[in-house]
Design a protein around this motif. Structure first.
Motif, PDB file in Angstrom:
ATOM      1  N   ALA A 137       0.793  -1.227   0.000  1.00 34.74           N
ATOM      2  CA  ALA A 137       0.000   0.000   0.000  1.00 34.74           C
ATOM      3  C   ALA A 137       0.826   1.278   0.000  1.00 34.74           C
ATOM      4  CB  ALA A 137      -0.924   0.003   1.228  1.00 34.74           C
ATOM      5  N   ARG A 138       2.153   1.164   0.078  1.00 36.38           N
ATOM      6  CA  ARG A 138       3.003   2.354   0.159  1.00 36.38           C
ATOM      7  C   ARG A 138       4.057   2.282  -0.939  1.00 36.38           C
ATOM      8  NH1 ARG A 138       1.939   6.981   2.982  1.00 36.38           N
ATOM      9  NH2 ARG A 138       0.903   5.566   4.463  1.00 36.38           N
ATOM     10  N   VAL A 139       4.302   3.426  -1.609  1.00 37.91           N
ATOM     11  CA  VAL A 139       5.214   3.459  -2.763  1.00 37.91           C
ATOM     12  C   VAL A 139       6.324   4.475  -2.525  1.00 37.91           C
ATOM     13  CG1 VAL A 139       5.420   3.849  -5.248  1.00 37.91           C
ATOM     14  CG2 VAL A 139       3.316   2.851  -4.311  1.00 37.91           C
ATOM     15  N   PHE A 140       7.556   4.032  -2.701  1.00 32.20           N
ATOM     16  CA  PHE A 140       8.717   4.918  -2.667  1.00 32.20           C
ATOM     17  C   PHE A 140       9.307   4.926  -4.069  1.00 32.20           C
ATOM     18  CE2 PHE A 140      13.054   6.262  -2.023  1.00 32.20           C
ATOM     19  CZ  PHE A 140      13.012   7.133  -0.935  1.00 32.20           C
ATOM     20  N   LEU A 141       9.350   6.100  -4.695  1.00 32.42           N
ATOM     21  CA  LEU A 141       9.822   6.224  -6.081  1.00 32.42           C
ATOM     22  C   LEU A 141      11.321   6.502  -6.102  1.00 32.42           C
ATOM     23  CD1 LEU A 141       6.784   8.265  -7.362  1.00 32.42           C
ATOM     24  CD2 LEU A 141       7.364   5.930  -8.045  1.00 32.42           C
ATOM     25  N   ALA A 142      12.040   5.713  -6.885  1.00 26.45           N
ATOM     26  CA  ALA A 142      13.498   5.801  -6.919  1.00 26.45           C
ATOM     27  C   ALA A 142      13.978   6.112  -8.331  1.00 26.45           C
ATOM     28  CB  ALA A 142      14.110   4.494  -6.420  1.00 26.45           C
ATOM     29  N   ASP A 143      15.298   6.251  -8.478  1.00 26.42           N
ATOM     30  CA  ASP A 143      15.885   6.671  -9.743  1.00 26.42           C
ATOM     31  C   ASP A 143      16.023   5.547 -10.759  1.00 26.42           C
ATOM     32  OD1 ASP A 143      16.960   8.165  -7.373  1.00 26.42           O
ATOM     33  OD2 ASP A 143      17.746   9.483  -8.928  1.00 26.42           O
ATOM     34  N   SER A 144      16.333   4.343 -10.272  1.00 22.54           N
ATOM     35  CA  SER A 144      16.642   3.244 -11.178  1.00 22.54           C
ATOM     36  C   SER A 144      16.404   1.929 -10.457  1.00 22.54           C
ATOM     37  CB  SER A 144      18.108   3.321 -11.631  1.00 22.54           C
ATOM     38  OG  SER A 144      18.961   3.080 -10.523  1.00 22.54           O
ATOM     39  N   GLY A 145      16.512   0.824 -11.206  1.00 19.43           N
ATOM     40  CA  GLY A 145      16.311  -0.474 -10.597  1.00 19.43           C
ATOM     41  C   GLY A 145      17.302  -0.761  -9.487  1.00 19.43           C
ATOM     42  N   SER A 146      18.581  -0.498  -9.732  1.00 23.26           N
ATOM     43  CA  SER A 146      19.597  -0.735  -8.705  1.00 23.26           C
ATOM     44  C   SER A 146      19.299   0.067  -7.437  1.00 23.26           C
ATOM     45  CB  SER A 146      20.986  -0.361  -9.229  1.00 23.26           C
ATOM     46  OG  SER A 146      21.395  -1.222 -10.255  1.00 23.26           O
TER      47      SER A 146
ATOM     48  N   THR B 118      24.979  -1.278  -8.124  1.00 15.57           N
ATOM     49  CA  THR B 118      25.414  -0.479  -6.977  1.00 15.57           C
ATOM     50  C   THR B 118      25.854  -1.426  -5.863  1.00 15.57           C
ATOM     51  OG1 THR B 118      23.095  -0.335  -6.331  1.00 15.57           O
ATOM     52  CG2 THR B 118      24.026   1.540  -7.532  1.00 15.57           C
ATOM     53  N   ALA B 119      26.528  -0.896  -4.849  1.00 12.40           N
ATOM     54  CA  ALA B 119      27.232  -1.758  -3.888  1.00 12.40           C
ATOM     55  C   ALA B 119      26.303  -2.724  -3.154  1.00 12.40           C
ATOM     56  CB  ALA B 119      28.002  -0.901  -2.895  1.00 12.40           C
ATOM     57  N   GLY B 120      25.213  -2.201  -2.591  1.00 13.32           N
ATOM     58  CA  GLY B 120      24.300  -3.085  -1.874  1.00 13.32           C
ATOM     59  C   GLY B 120      23.680  -4.117  -2.793  1.00 13.32           C
ATOM     60  N   ALA B 121      23.274  -3.674  -3.980  1.00 12.02           N
ATOM     61  CA  ALA B 121      22.675  -4.588  -4.953  1.00 12.02           C
ATOM     62  C   ALA B 121      23.678  -5.646  -5.399  1.00 12.02           C
ATOM     63  CB  ALA B 121      22.154  -3.806  -6.155  1.00 12.02           C
TER      64      ALA B 121
ATOM     65  N   ALA C  54      35.895  -8.601  -7.689  1.00 13.61           N
ATOM     66  CA  ALA C  54      36.516  -7.301  -7.980  1.00 13.61           C
ATOM     67  C   ALA C  54      36.350  -6.316  -6.825  1.00 13.61           C
ATOM     68  CB  ALA C  54      35.910  -6.710  -9.256  1.00 13.61           C
ATOM     69  N   PHE C  55      35.394  -6.585  -5.945  1.00 17.76           N
ATOM     70  CA  PHE C  55      35.104  -5.628  -4.868  1.00 17.76           C
ATOM     71  C   PHE C  55      34.990  -6.341  -3.521  1.00 17.76           C
ATOM     72  CE2 PHE C  55      33.096  -4.132  -8.823  1.00 17.76           C
ATOM     73  CZ  PHE C  55      33.750  -2.920  -8.978  1.00 17.76           C
ATOM     74  N   ALA C  56      35.887  -7.296  -3.294  1.00 20.42           N
ATOM     75  CA  ALA C  56      35.788  -8.150  -2.107  1.00 20.42           C
ATOM     76  C   ALA C  56      35.810  -7.360  -0.801  1.00 20.42           C
ATOM     77  CB  ALA C  56      36.914  -9.180  -2.121  1.00 20.42           C
TER      78      ALA C  56
ATOM     79  N   LEU D 123      34.801  -4.261  -0.406  1.00 17.65           N
ATOM     80  CA  LEU D 123      33.775  -3.223  -0.375  1.00 17.65           C
ATOM     81  C   LEU D 123      32.402  -3.774  -0.019  1.00 17.65           C
ATOM     82  CD1 LEU D 123      32.732  -0.316  -1.090  1.00 17.65           C
ATOM     83  CD2 LEU D 123      32.492  -1.130  -3.445  1.00 17.65           C
ATOM     84  N   LEU D 124      32.081  -4.956  -0.515  1.00 19.34           N
ATOM     85  CA  LEU D 124      30.712  -5.465  -0.401  1.00 19.34           C
ATOM     86  C   LEU D 124      30.456  -6.128   0.946  1.00 19.34           C
ATOM     87  CD1 LEU D 124      30.241  -7.110  -3.916  1.00 19.34           C
ATOM     88  CD2 LEU D 124      29.804  -4.755  -3.208  1.00 19.34           C
ATOM     89  N   PRO D 125      29.269  -5.885   1.520  1.00 16.59           N
ATOM     90  CA  PRO D 125      28.887  -6.622   2.726  1.00 16.59           C
ATOM     91  C   PRO D 125      28.753  -8.102   2.420  1.00 16.59           C
ATOM     92  CG  PRO D 125      27.041  -5.322   1.887  1.00 16.59           C
ATOM     93  CD  PRO D 125      28.236  -4.924   1.102  1.00 16.59           C
ATOM     94  N   ARG D 126      29.037  -8.946   3.402  1.00 19.84           N
ATOM     95  CA  ARG D 126      28.981 -10.397   3.212  1.00 19.84           C
ATOM     96  C   ARG D 126      27.567 -10.890   3.503  1.00 19.84           C
ATOM     97  NH1 ARG D 126      33.738 -12.950   2.761  1.00 19.84           N
ATOM     98  NH2 ARG D 126      32.954 -14.855   3.700  1.00 19.84           N
ATOM     99  N   GLN D 127      26.910 -11.381   2.470  1.00 18.27           N
ATOM    100  CA  GLN D 127      25.540 -11.859   2.601  1.00 18.27           C
ATOM    101  C   GLN D 127      25.521 -13.394   2.693  1.00 18.27           C
ATOM    102  OE1 GLN D 127      23.926  -9.411   3.306  1.00 18.27           O
ATOM    103  NE2 GLN D 127      24.113  -7.695   1.877  1.00 18.27           N
ATOM    104  N   VAL D 128      24.333 -13.944   2.835  1.00 16.27           N
ATOM    105  CA  VAL D 128      24.157 -15.392   2.945  1.00 16.27           C
ATOM    106  C   VAL D 128      23.501 -15.885   1.657  1.00 16.27           C
ATOM    107  CG1 VAL D 128      23.042 -17.248   4.235  1.00 16.27           C
ATOM    108  CG2 VAL D 128      23.920 -15.237   5.453  1.00 16.27           C
ATOM    109  N   PHE D 129      24.051 -16.943   1.053  1.00 11.84           N
ATOM    110  CA  PHE D 129      23.546 -17.411  -0.240  1.00 11.84           C
ATOM    111  C   PHE D 129      23.024 -18.840  -0.167  1.00 11.84           C
ATOM    112  CE2 PHE D 129      26.215 -13.871  -1.372  1.00 11.84           C
ATOM    113  CZ  PHE D 129      25.491 -13.247  -2.387  1.00 11.84           C
ATOM    114  N   ALA D 130      21.779 -18.990  -0.606  1.00  8.38           N
ATOM    115  CA  ALA D 130      21.176 -20.312  -0.736  1.00  8.38           C
ATOM    116  C   ALA D 130      21.494 -20.870  -2.114  1.00  8.38           C
ATOM    117  CB  ALA D 130      19.663 -20.212  -0.533  1.00  8.38           C
ATOM    118  N   PRO D 131      21.408 -22.186  -2.294  1.00 14.96           N
ATOM    119  CA  PRO D 131      21.636 -22.758  -3.616  1.00 14.96           C
ATOM    120  C   PRO D 131      20.625 -22.239  -4.628  1.00 14.96           C
ATOM    121  CG  PRO D 131      21.538 -24.474  -1.931  1.00 14.96           C
ATOM    122  CD  PRO D 131      21.082 -23.207  -1.281  1.00 14.96           C
TER     123      PRO D 131
END
Length: 345
Positions: A123-132, A168-171, A184-186, A188-196
């Motif tokens: 029900a709430r929309v935040f409009l941004a510049d681009s997909g990233s 972008t970095a978070g994306a 290339a950016f080891a 810089l990037l936050p370490r996330q958790v990856f499922a198969p």
């Protein structure tokens, strides 16, 4: 076919040389020999190109300008919408101001969004510049939501291998950790958790889906005290090779998110607006996310614009938190010209 027109040999070659001297193109080296074609005309599905030798080429743009030009080029409805808005105003800041194109667009997105009577609507929309940028907003929103609920340690994101969510970095941090740009950016990037990666739809069996469910559940349980959200491209991983997987896997992610108190983010930047045969790919699974990202085709490829939709519960929680606001504010947020074209699209 586009109307016949003699190519401007001198200007096309000159334009390409000037480009090579000062511009840098996506995913390409800054090179004086970079292959380039000058666009002379675009209409419908066709582009007329001129190469640096003056030869003219007419092609069907099957990539739709990276999947954004869903109505074709120079569509009269979108052209008219852009011209009408330009005659009024092309941009104002969105801080403390509003305008009709943004309001109507948001209303239409809310009305179109995946819905389920048993869940809170988007029900709430935040409009941004681009997909990233919309992905960045979604990740920040999920983390702020968890913090506002008294879970400040929940800062990481569970993503799926094979995915792509932007540059972008978070994306980038939630894109595939092997075929993405992590190496290339080891630092810089936050370490996330990856499922198969989910099983492929063409070969998936009940057993392979159950095995994948167990793997995702194990990861969510192991990291539940530090995970804020799950993010995924529903049903199709686009830049990951047009990898199609069973809608059942999206339903599994919804169940895992609910079980562990995670925010489910569906990235429909590439899959939204009919790309998979449904208006939104989430409809194949009958799933309503907590946060939905859309972009690319939103303006029919005319201007850059994206949107983040979320439930009122998330918006209220963040707004009532210690910070009292979503900490994001693009300069060109809700650009009236882009909103007007998106409304027409």
């Amino acid at each position: 076919m586009l109307p016949a027109r003699e190519p401007d040999i001198v200007s096309a070659a000159n334009l390409i040389d000037r480009d090579r001297a000062c511009l840098w193109h996506p995913y390409a080296p800054a090179s004086p020999t970079l292959p380039l074609w000058a666009v002379e005309d675009a209409s419908g599905v066709r582009l007329r190109l001129t190469d640096d030798g003056g030869a003219r080429h007419e092609v069907v743009d099957a990539m739709s300008s990276w999947w954004s030009a869903i109505h074709g080029y120079r569509h009269p409805v979108l052209d008219e919408a852009a011209g009408r808005q330009l005659s009024r105003f092309s941009h104002v800041m969105f801080g403390g101001l509003t305008h009709e194109p943004a309001v109507v667009l948001a209303e239409r997105l809310v009305a179109m969004a995946p819905a389920d009577p048993s869940r809170a609507s988007l029900a709430r929309v935040f409009l941004a510049d681009s997909g990233s940028v919309s992905v960045e907003v979604a990740l920040k929103l999920a983390v702020q939501y968890q913090s506002a609920r008294g879970r400040p340690r929940r800062q990481r994101i569970l993503s799926i291998r094979g995915g792509y969510h932007g540059d972008t970095a978070g994306a980038m941090s939630v894109c595939d950790p092997v075929d993405g740009m992590h190496s290339a950016f080891a630092g810089l990037l936050p370490r996330q958790v990856f499922a198969p990666r989910p099983p492929a739809a063409a070969t998936a069996t009940a057993e392979s889906i159950e095995t994948w469910r167990d793997a995702v559940e194990d990861l969510a349980r192991l990291h539940s005290d530090e995970l804020a959200a799950i993010i995924v491209e529903p049903v199709v991983q686009g830049a990951g090779g047009m990898f199609v997987y069973p809608p059942e896997c999206v339903r599994i992610l919804r169940e895992v998110a609910d079980r562990h108190g995670l925010v489910l983010i569906l990235d429909e930047i590439a899959t939204g607006f009919g790309r998979t045969g449904e208006l939104f790919a989430a409809w194949h699974a009958g799933v309503v996310p907590d946060i939905l990202c859309v972009g690319k085709a939103l303006t029919g490829g005319y201007l850059t614009l994206a949107a983040v939709l979320c439930s009122d519960e998330i918006a209220r929680t963040v707004s009532a938190g210690g910070v009292g606001a979503l900490l994001h504010g693009p300069t060109f947020m809700a650009n009236p010209l882009a909103c007007a074209v998106a409304k027409a699209s």
